[in-house]
Design a protein around this motif. Structure first.
Motif, PDB file in Angstrom:
ATOM      1  N   PHE A   1      12.491  49.656 -11.458  1.00  0.00           N
ATOM      2  CA  PHE A   1      11.443  50.587 -11.096  1.00  0.00           C
ATOM      3  C   PHE A   1      11.583  52.044 -11.157  1.00  0.00           C
ATOM      4  N   SER A   2      10.737  52.840 -10.928  1.00  0.00           N
ATOM      5  CA  SER A   2      10.910  54.369 -11.213  1.00  0.00           C
ATOM      6  C   SER A   2      11.571  54.635  -9.988  1.00  0.00           C
ATOM      7  N   THR A   3      11.454  54.180  -8.858  1.00  0.00           N
ATOM      8  CA  THR A   3      11.991  54.881  -7.611  1.00  0.00           C
ATOM      9  C   THR A   3      12.695  53.762  -6.600  1.00  0.00           C
TER      10      THR A   3
ATOM     11  N   THR B   1      15.339  55.398 -14.310  1.00  0.00           N
ATOM     12  CA  THR B   1      14.853  54.089 -13.622  1.00  0.00           C
ATOM     13  C   THR B   1      15.920  53.734 -12.604  1.00  0.00           C
TER      14      THR B   1
ATOM     15  N   LEU C   1       5.378  47.568 -10.881  1.00  0.00           N
ATOM     16  CA  LEU C   1       4.445  48.264 -10.819  1.00  0.00           C
ATOM     17  C   LEU C   1       4.549  49.501  -9.998  1.00  0.00           C
ATOM     18  N   GLU C   2       3.938  50.582 -10.197  1.00  0.00           N
ATOM     19  CA  GLU C   2       3.917  51.748  -9.282  1.00  0.00           C
ATOM     20  C   GLU C   2       2.994  51.465  -7.987  1.00  0.00           C
ATOM     21  N   SER C   3       1.824  50.702  -8.282  1.00  0.00           N
ATOM     22  CA  SER C   3       0.878  50.164  -7.178  1.00  0.00           C
ATOM     23  C   SER C   3       0.561  48.691  -7.034  1.00  0.00           C
TER      24      SER C   3
ATOM     25  N   ARG D   1      -0.206  51.672   2.190  1.00  0.00           N
ATOM     26  CA  ARG D   1      -1.067  52.422   1.249  1.00  0.00           C
ATOM     27  C   ARG D   1      -2.528  52.353   1.840  1.00  0.00           C
TER      28      ARG D   1
ATOM     29  N   TRP E   1       6.019  44.479  -7.528  1.00  0.00           N
ATOM     30  CA  TRP E   1       5.601  45.660  -6.949  1.00  0.00           C
ATOM     31  C   TRP E   1       6.297  45.908  -5.475  1.00  0.00           C
TER      32      TRP E   1
END
Length: 537
Positions: free
Chosen positions: A58-60, A92, A154-156, A119, A114
């Protein structure tokens, strides 16, 4: 003791020594043995039920906690995050997850993960339940047959779950507009799909969008369907009033697309999945007729083309037969003058005449050059005209001007040149210029001097009249006033003149009555003229 026993006469048996067994199980050892067996069985069972371990990048790490964050598929737990750590390059986050045994077949090459959190995107709200329960990792099973143990999260959330019935199509657009993932796709104002992804083209000159049309509405997408932006409001003003058209309030807020197949499109063949379409700006542009035959011409204008835009219509007596495709400028070294070349695209198929049954009966002759030369000799010219006085927009009109100077087509250039005539506005400007020039030739200064002299003479005449003629005119007016006063008194009812006149009139009336009686008597007795009146007995 044996002696005593013998004396007493009692027989005592002899003792036999028995050797003890070599190995004996004590009951006390059964408890730990059973515990070891149970532990072993539990361990084997745990090993048999434990699934594979996967790594998700993941990016975060927001919302991910080791030992707490669950992995869910269709809201069923299929794994748990065991550890969370940074990657070696610190860019990451690596989340190690332990999956359940029945999730082994789900870990294929196109499986997606994800973080599920609240959201709002594309007009939809998701992950509201995580406000109370905390974030978890969502999972969507892929269709690939290749197993995999390392994934990129996935980011979303994906706009569409795998296995949803329907078909995906590709749209090419110049810009994204107000669209986003999840923006709706409408067919006859019914939402039938959504945007699932978009990306900037590699050359940076356009966008590629992927839309998914749900079944059974995907069968209405044909090879000739047109897609357009449905994010705004189309407003038209005509003889019936103002018309406002929009797909829905949702499309106004978050954007959207719409598609339709032209009614004259034949045959209607269902499009294959991932068929590519062009995305138009609005419905009017999308539903315009797309002609297969295009002829290019150049129109050289000497006047300003301000208000003429690319795509402006080329009109022939109210019928749109083409559009403006390019506008440029040109300097002629021979004449030291500028002109404005305007390139237009003419669609000759729109000039086909039809009979009462709708069948084509008249087509433009295939000899394009000869036919164009013939029309030009008959006075066909191009002219700029105003399309709207409010906006100042211009369009190109093709019409016949028999009184225009003689001209001919120029076929020497790569793109043939059609002769032009000045526009109505230019003609009006020329007329005003000519009128101003004519007015400039009039000697207004001399006329003003003569008029000033005439006014001076008139003023002197009025002074002469006032000084010389005014006294005599005043006396004459006084005498006339007295005469009128006398006449007024004479005409009053109680004046002597009026009374004398009344008496005279009465006498004349009596005289007339006497003459009338005499005439009646002579009519009855004409012999009275000789004998005289005979006395009545």
């Amino acid at each position: 003791m044996n002696r005593s026993s013998a004396q007493n006469g009692t027989a005592i048996p002899e003792a036999v020594a028995i050797e003890p067994p070599k190995w004996r199980i004590q009951l006390i050892w059964l408890v730990p043995l059973i515990a070891v067996l149970v532990a072993g069985w539990l361990m084997v069972r745990s090993v048999m039920q434990t699934g594979p371990t996967v790594t998700i990048r993941f990016s975060t790490g927001e919302g991910i906690e080791a030992g707490k964050t669950r992995i869910k598929f269709k809201n069923v737990d299929v794994g748990i995050i065991k550890s969370v750590e940074l990657s070696d390059d610190h860019k990451t986050v690596l989340a190690s997850a332990e999956m359940s045994r029945n999730a082994s077949s789900m870990l294929v090459d196109d499986t997606r993960f994800w973080v599920v959190r609240p959201r709002i995107a594309g007009g939809t709200v998701s992950g509201i339940g995580t406000i109370l329960t905390g974030s978890h990792i969502g999972m969507d099973i892929g269709t690939s047959k290749t197993a995999r143990g390392d994934f990129v999260g996935l980011e979303s959330p994906p706009a569409l779950a795998s296995g949803t019935p329907g078909r995906e199509f590709v749209l090419k657009s110049e810009n994204l507009g107000s669209l986003d993932i999840g923006s709706p796709v409408f067919f006859r104002r019914l939402q039938v799909g959504q945007i699932v992804s978009y990306a900037l083209d590699a050359d940076g000159v356009g966008m590629t969008l992927h839309v998914f049309i749900n079944a059974p509405y995907d069968k209405y997408v044909t090879s000739d369907s047109r897609f357009w932006h449905a994010s705004g409001v189309d407003m038209t003003l005509d003889a019936s009033g103002v018309k406002i058209n929009t797909e829905s309030m949702v499309s106004l807020l978050i954007g959207g697309l719409a598609f339709e197949t032209p009614p004259d499109a034949t045959p209607r063949i269902e499009a294959e999945a991932r068929h590519e379409y062009k995305l138009f700006a609005d419905r009017a542009e999308a539903m315009k007729r797309h002609d297969a035959i295009v002829d290019k011409y150049v129109l050289n204008f000497k006047e300003s083309v301000r208000g003429l835009t690319l795509g402006a219509p080329v009109d022939f007596r109210g019928i749109v037969i083409g559009e403006v495709s390019a506008i440029s400028s040109h300097f002629d070294p021979a004449t030291k003058a500028f002109d404005i070349p305007v390139e237009v695209s003419i669609f000759p198929e729109r000039l086909i005449s039809r009979d009462d049954a709708g069948s084509a009966v008249g087509r433009i002759p295939s000899e394009r050059k000869a036919f164009a030369d013939y029309l030009v000799t008959k006075g066909m010219r191009a002219q700029l005209r105003t399309a709207s006085l409010l906006t100042g927009q211009l369009y190109v009109a093709i019409d016949f001007f028999p009184a225009s100077p003689k001209a001919s087509m120029d076929w020497s250039k790569k793109t043939p040149q059609l002769p032009t005539v000045p526009g109505n506005l230019q003609s009006l400007q020329d007329s005003i210029t000519t009128l101003v020039a004519t007015l400039n030739r009039i000697p207004f200064e001399g006329i003003s001097h003569d008029l000033r002299k005439t006014l001076t003479d008139a003023d002197a005449l009025m002074n002469t009249i006032s000084t010389d003629l005014a006294p005599d005119a005043k006396a004459t007016l006084s005498a006339a006033r007295e005469a009128l006063t006398s006449a007024n008194r004479a005409l009053q009812s109680d004046s002597p003149l009026q009374q004398s006149s009344a008496e005279t009139m009465r006498e004349l009336s009596r005289t007339a009555a006497s003459f009338r009686s005499l005439a009646e008597y002579l009519q009855r007795h004409p012999e009275a003229l000789l004998r005289g009146k005979v006395e009545d007995k």
